[in-house]
Design a protein around this motif. Structure first.
Motif, PDB file in Angstrom:
ATOM      1  N   GLY A 159       0.810  -1.211   0.000  1.00 43.29           N
ATOM      2  CA  GLY A 159       0.000   0.000   0.000  1.00 43.29           C
ATOM      3  C   GLY A 159       0.838   1.252   0.000  1.00 43.29           C
ATOM      4  N   GLY A 160       0.140   2.378  -0.005  1.00 39.24           N
ATOM      5  CA  GLY A 160       0.786   3.681   0.016  1.00 39.24           C
ATOM      6  C   GLY A 160       0.409   4.441   1.264  1.00 39.24           C
ATOM      7  N   SER A 161       1.277   5.393   1.645  1.00 36.07           N
ATOM      8  CA  SER A 161       1.040   6.136   2.878  1.00 36.07           C
ATOM      9  C   SER A 161       1.902   7.386   2.888  1.00 36.07           C
ATOM     10  CB  SER A 161       1.360   5.270   4.096  1.00 36.07           C
ATOM     11  OG  SER A 161       2.742   4.906   4.082  1.00 36.07           O
ATOM     12  N   GLY A 162       1.844   8.114   3.971  1.00 37.46           N
ATOM     13  CA  GLY A 162       2.672   9.294   4.123  1.00 37.46           C
ATOM     14  C   GLY A 162       2.056  10.272   5.095  1.00 37.46           C
ATOM     15  N   MET A 163       2.736  11.418   5.251  1.00 34.21           N
ATOM     16  CA  MET A 163       2.222  12.493   6.085  1.00 34.21           C
ATOM     17  C   MET A 163       1.235  13.316   5.258  1.00 34.21           C
ATOM     18  SD  MET A 163       3.726  11.890   8.905  1.00 34.21           S
ATOM     19  CE  MET A 163       3.297  13.361   9.842  1.00 34.21           C
ATOM     20  N   VAL A 164       0.104  13.652   5.867  1.00 37.25           N
ATOM     21  CA  VAL A 164      -0.950  14.365   5.146  1.00 37.25           C
ATOM     22  C   VAL A 164      -0.413  15.687   4.612  1.00 37.25           C
ATOM     23  CG1 VAL A 164      -3.252  15.392   5.311  1.00 37.25           C
ATOM     24  CG2 VAL A 164      -2.707  13.299   6.577  1.00 37.25           C
ATOM     25  N   ASN A 165      -0.622  15.923   3.320  1.00 38.16           N
ATOM     26  CA  ASN A 165      -0.138  17.144   2.670  1.00 38.16           C
ATOM     27  C   ASN A 165      -0.773  18.376   3.320  1.00 38.16           C
ATOM     28  OD1 ASN A 165       0.040  19.343   0.625  1.00 38.16           O
ATOM     29  ND2 ASN A 165       0.956  17.722  -0.623  1.00 38.16           N
ATOM     30  N   PRO A 166       0.012  19.411   3.609  1.00 37.33           N
ATOM     31  CA  PRO A 166      -0.550  20.625   4.225  1.00 37.33           C
ATOM     32  C   PRO A 166      -1.723  21.207   3.446  1.00 37.33           C
ATOM     33  CG  PRO A 166       1.840  20.702   4.307  1.00 37.33           C
ATOM     34  CD  PRO A 166       1.474  19.501   3.476  1.00 37.33           C
ATOM     35  N   ARG A 167      -1.694  21.086   2.117  1.00 41.10           N
ATOM     36  CA  ARG A 167      -2.816  21.616   1.331  1.00 41.10           C
ATOM     37  C   ARG A 167      -4.098  20.841   1.611  1.00 41.10           C
ATOM     38  NH1 ARG A 167      -2.544  24.905  -2.839  1.00 41.10           N
ATOM     39  NH2 ARG A 167      -4.081  23.695  -4.031  1.00 41.10           N
ATOM     40  N   VAL A 168      -3.976  19.539   1.832  1.00 42.95           N
ATOM     41  CA  VAL A 168      -5.155  18.737   2.173  1.00 42.95           C
ATOM     42  C   VAL A 168      -5.695  19.165   3.531  1.00 42.95           C
ATOM     43  CG1 VAL A 168      -5.990  16.404   2.654  1.00 42.95           C
ATOM     44  CG2 VAL A 168      -4.399  16.790   0.759  1.00 42.95           C
ATOM     45  N   LEU A 169      -4.803  19.433   4.485  1.00 46.32           N
ATOM     46  CA  LEU A 169      -5.250  19.916   5.791  1.00 46.32           C
ATOM     47  C   LEU A 169      -6.000  21.240   5.650  1.00 46.32           C
ATOM     48  CD1 LEU A 169      -2.059  19.136   7.931  1.00 46.32           C
ATOM     49  CD2 LEU A 169      -4.263  17.971   8.076  1.00 46.32           C
ATOM     50  N   GLU A 170      -5.496  22.118   4.796  1.00 44.81           N
ATOM     51  CA  GLU A 170      -6.159  23.406   4.588  1.00 44.81           C
ATOM     52  C   GLU A 170      -7.538  23.219   3.952  1.00 44.81           C
ATOM     53  OE1 GLU A 170      -3.422  25.628   2.238  1.00 44.81           O
ATOM     54  OE2 GLU A 170      -2.284  26.369   3.959  1.00 44.81           O
ATOM     55  N   PHE A 171      -7.621  22.355   2.936  1.00 43.76           N
ATOM     56  CA  PHE A 171      -8.917  22.096   2.305  1.00 43.76           C
ATOM     57  C   PHE A 171      -9.935  21.600   3.334  1.00 43.76           C
ATOM     58  CE2 PHE A 171      -6.684  21.577  -1.920  1.00 43.76           C
ATOM     59  CZ  PHE A 171      -7.360  22.611  -2.561  1.00 43.76           C
ATOM     60  N   ALA A 172      -9.464  20.819   4.314  1.00 44.28           N
ATOM     61  CA  ALA A 172     -10.363  20.244   5.313  1.00 44.28           C
ATOM     62  C   ALA A 172     -10.600  21.168   6.502  1.00 44.28           C
ATOM     63  CB  ALA A 172      -9.807  18.915   5.809  1.00 44.28           C
ATOM     64  N   GLY A 173      -9.961  22.354   6.509  1.00 49.24           N
ATOM     65  CA  GLY A 173     -10.216  23.322   7.568  1.00 49.24           C
ATOM     66  C   GLY A 173      -9.241  23.280   8.728  1.00 49.24           C
ATOM     67  N   PHE A 174      -8.143  22.519   8.609  1.00 47.97           N
ATOM     68  CA  PHE A 174      -7.133  22.462   9.659  1.00 47.97           C
ATOM     69  C   PHE A 174      -5.989  23.409   9.335  1.00 47.97           C
ATOM     70  CE2 PHE A 174      -9.229  18.531  10.843  1.00 47.97           C
ATOM     71  CZ  PHE A 174      -8.995  18.430  12.200  1.00 47.97           C
ATOM     72  N   ASP A 175      -5.419  24.000  10.362  1.00 46.07           N
ATOM     73  CA  ASP A 175      -4.249  24.858  10.203  1.00 46.07           C
ATOM     74  C   ASP A 175      -3.007  23.973  10.140  1.00 46.07           C
ATOM     75  OD1 ASP A 175      -2.173  26.644  10.270  1.00 46.07           O
ATOM     76  OD2 ASP A 175      -2.819  27.661  12.119  1.00 46.07           O
ATOM     77  N   PRO A 176      -2.327  23.882   8.975  1.00 44.63           N
ATOM     78  CA  PRO A 176      -1.153  22.991   8.865  1.00 44.63           C
ATOM     79  C   PRO A 176       0.012  23.421   9.738  1.00 44.63           C
ATOM     80  CG  PRO A 176      -1.374  24.350   6.909  1.00 44.63           C
ATOM     81  CD  PRO A 176      -2.609  24.578   7.714  1.00 44.63           C
ATOM     82  N   ASN A 177      -0.011  24.658  10.258  1.00 38.33           N
ATOM     83  CA  ASN A 177       1.055  25.090  11.164  1.00 38.33           C
ATOM     84  C   ASN A 177       0.828  24.569  12.579  1.00 38.33           C
ATOM     85  OD1 ASN A 177       2.462  26.679   9.217  1.00 38.33           O
ATOM     86  ND2 ASN A 177       0.853  28.242   9.425  1.00 38.33           N
ATOM     87  N   GLU A 178      -0.361  24.078  12.831  1.00 46.81           N
ATOM     88  CA  GLU A 178      -0.696  23.573  14.163  1.00 46.81           C
ATOM     89  C   GLU A 178      -0.938  22.065  14.170  1.00 46.81           C
ATOM     90  OE1 GLU A 178      -4.085  24.309  17.665  1.00 46.81           O
ATOM     91  OE2 GLU A 178      -4.145  25.430  15.776  1.00 46.81           O
ATOM     92  N   TRP A 179      -1.472  21.555  13.051  1.00 46.23           N
ATOM     93  CA  TRP A 179      -1.869  20.153  12.981  1.00 46.23           C
ATOM     94  C   TRP A 179      -1.072  19.410  11.921  1.00 46.23           C
ATOM     95  CZ3 TRP A 179      -5.485  18.462  16.502  1.00 46.23           C
ATOM     96  CH2 TRP A 179      -6.245  19.440  17.139  1.00 46.23           C
ATOM     97  N   GLN A 180      -0.854  18.152  12.146  1.00 44.32           N
ATOM     98  CA  GLN A 180      -0.237  17.283  11.154  1.00 44.32           C
ATOM     99  C   GLN A 180      -0.716  15.847  11.409  1.00 44.32           C
ATOM    100  OE1 GLN A 180       3.856  18.156  11.975  1.00 44.32           O
ATOM    101  NE2 GLN A 180       4.054  16.533  13.516  1.00 44.32           N
ATOM    102  N   GLY A 181      -0.445  14.967  10.465  1.00 40.53           N
ATOM    103  CA  GLY A 181      -0.907  13.598  10.644  1.00 40.53           C
ATOM    104  C   GLY A 181      -0.435  12.687   9.531  1.00 40.53           C
ATOM    105  N   PHE A 182      -0.810  11.401   9.630  1.00 37.44           N
ATOM    106  CA  PHE A 182      -0.454  10.442   8.588  1.00 37.44           C
ATOM    107  C   PHE A 182      -1.713   9.803   8.025  1.00 37.44           C
ATOM    108  CE2 PHE A 182      -0.107   7.738  12.491  1.00 37.44           C
ATOM    109  CZ  PHE A 182      -1.040   6.761  12.166  1.00 37.44           C
ATOM    110  N   ALA A 183      -1.558   9.250   6.819  1.00 33.14           N
ATOM    111  CA  ALA A 183      -2.652   8.531   6.159  1.00 33.14           C
ATOM    112  C   ALA A 183      -2.059   7.344   5.426  1.00 33.14           C
ATOM    113  CB  ALA A 183      -3.398   9.446   5.189  1.00 33.14           C
ATOM    114  N   PHE A 184      -2.867   6.302   5.235  1.00 35.78           N
ATOM    115  CA  PHE A 184      -2.415   5.124   4.497  1.00 35.78           C
ATOM    116  C   PHE A 184      -3.607   4.469   3.820  1.00 35.78           C
ATOM    117  CE2 PHE A 184      -3.350   3.764   8.839  1.00 35.78           C
ATOM    118  CZ  PHE A 184      -4.195   2.686   8.639  1.00 35.78           C
ATOM    119  N   GLY A 185      -3.331   3.652   2.816  1.00 28.13           N
ATOM    120  CA  GLY A 185      -4.387   2.940   2.114  1.00 28.13           C
ATOM    121  C   GLY A 185      -3.970   1.514   1.805  1.00 28.13           C
ATOM    122  N   LEU A 186      -4.942   0.589   1.914  1.00 28.66           N
ATOM    123  CA  LEU A 186      -4.695  -0.838   1.682  1.00 28.66           C
ATOM    124  C   LEU A 186      -5.839  -1.437   0.882  1.00 28.66           C
ATOM    125  CD1 LEU A 186      -3.746  -1.739   5.345  1.00 28.66           C
ATOM    126  CD2 LEU A 186      -2.238  -2.188   3.426  1.00 28.66           C
ATOM    127  N   GLY A 187      -5.517  -2.449   0.074  1.00 34.22           N
ATOM    128  CA  GLY A 187      -6.546  -3.197  -0.630  1.00 34.22           C
ATOM    129  C   GLY A 187      -7.021  -4.370   0.216  1.00 34.22           C
TER     130      GLY A 187
END
Length: 370
Positions: free
Chosen positions: A296-324
């Protein structure tokens, strides 16, 4: 007394005294069979004159009817007597288990989805769901996928001809990532709060061959907080695979990659070996007899995605992953053909399916390995 009267008396008396069904059947053949005495008399009607036939016909037909009726009545009496005797002699042992009755089974994909949810529940993740008919903003734009991204092409995505109220194109979701966007938007609307979810479900892509189907199953994970890093991602995935495959020798390898919705992005591999023609997950991929398999694929959530979702990327961060999920099911339970998952073959389901009343459970396994 005429010969017919004598025959009638003899037949009815013997029928009335028939002791069992076998004796009654023998009498039926003796009187009414092809070579029976009454049947023989019926055959003589053809050689009689019309006057004789007019007299003898009703008599012979009456004899045959009375004999047949007597046999039927005696048969009913014998059957009732036999039934009463059997009921009187039989008893029900209430201590015996109930007989097995046909019942359905849980599809292996559904079973693995339940196992995945159970494992991540032990790790503090909730299960989130979302619509399978999505708009292109949640499915692509909010995930930092440009208007020219190949995944948006008509040949890869099932689009609907209509649009929503905001003029977004409607489609069958190509991944469960829109659930992540919707969950983050709901969390940011509450003033911002940590998020830990998995999003299992059906997804759709215009692709069909021996290893791909237009509909398949994915699970994606998301963790948003103020101090999340790649180490948390690697530990989470390792813990999950150890619990799912019920092995402690799972070795995970992260490789740099690129996805528009994560930065940095990594693909994760697990070590495996071939045993009897089956891929068995476990061991170090660089060891003798082992290799690496991408899952699968994964990584740290892109700051632009955090902004689209309403989170401040300077304050929040996170990871995401996907599996079949389909692939995980094949690996765990030794299946070789993805197409069999969707054939609906009862024989396949009875072999690979799980009892809805006796499903395997992984409870406690995560805690022991963590």
């Amino acid at each position: 007394m005429t010969d017919l009267d004598q025959l009638k008396t003899d037949a009815l008396t013997r029928i009335e005294n028939a002791p069992d069904a076998a004796a009654l059947e023998a009498l039926r053949i003796e009187f009414l069979g092809k070579q029976g005495s009454i049947s023989g008399l019926m055959k003589t009607l053809g050689g009689m004159s019309p006057e004789e036939r007019q007299v003898q016909g009703p008599l012979l037909n009456g004899l045959r009817t009375e004999t047949a009726d007597a046999i039927a009545a005696r048969k009913e009496v014998l059957e009732n007597t036999e039934l009463e005797a059997r009921l009187a002699g039989e008893s029900i042992d209430l201590t015996l288990p109930a007989p097995e009755v046909p019942r359905g089974s849980v599809h292996p994909v559904s079973q693995v989805m339940d196992e995945i949810a159970e494992i991540f529940a032990d790790l503090g993740f909730a299960v989130a769901t979302g619509p399978e008919i999505e708009d292109d903003w949640h499915n692509f734009t909010a995930l930092n996928m440009s208007e020219t991204h190949p995944a948006r092409a008509e040949m890869d995505t099932f689009y609907f001809p209509d649009r929503d109220a905001e003029d977004h194109r409607m489609l069958l979701r190509t991944h469960t990532s829109p659930v992540q966007i919707r969950t983050m938007k709901a969390a940011s609307a509450n003033g911002g709060e940590p998020v830990r979810i998995i999003a299992p479900g059906r997804v759709y892509r215009s692709d069909s061959d021996a290893t791909h189907t237009p509909m398949f199953h994915q699970v994606e994970g998301l963790a948003i907080d103020r101090d999340i890093h790649l180490g948390h991602l690697k530990w989470t995935l390792e813990t999950f695979f150890k619990a799912l495959f019920e092995r402690d020798d799972i070795v995970l390898r992260l490789r740099p990659s690129y996805f528009p919705f994560t930065e940095p992005s990594v693909e994760f591999d697990v070590g495996y070996s071939n045993e009897g023609g089956r891929r068995v997950v476990g061991g170090h991929g660089d060891a003798e007899g082992h290799d690496w398999m991408e899952l699968g694929g994964s990584g740290m959530v892109n700051p632009r995605v955090l902004e689209f979702a309403g989170f401040d990327p300077n304050e929040w961060q996170g990871f995401a992953f996907g599996l079949g999920i389909d692939r995980l099911t094949m690996l765990k339970y030794g299946m070789n053909d993805l197409r069999a998952f969707f054939d609906g073959d009862g024989r396949w389901l009875s072999h690979y399916g799980f009892s809805p009343f006796d499903q395997p459970t992984l409870s406690g396994g995560v805690g022991a390995r963590a």
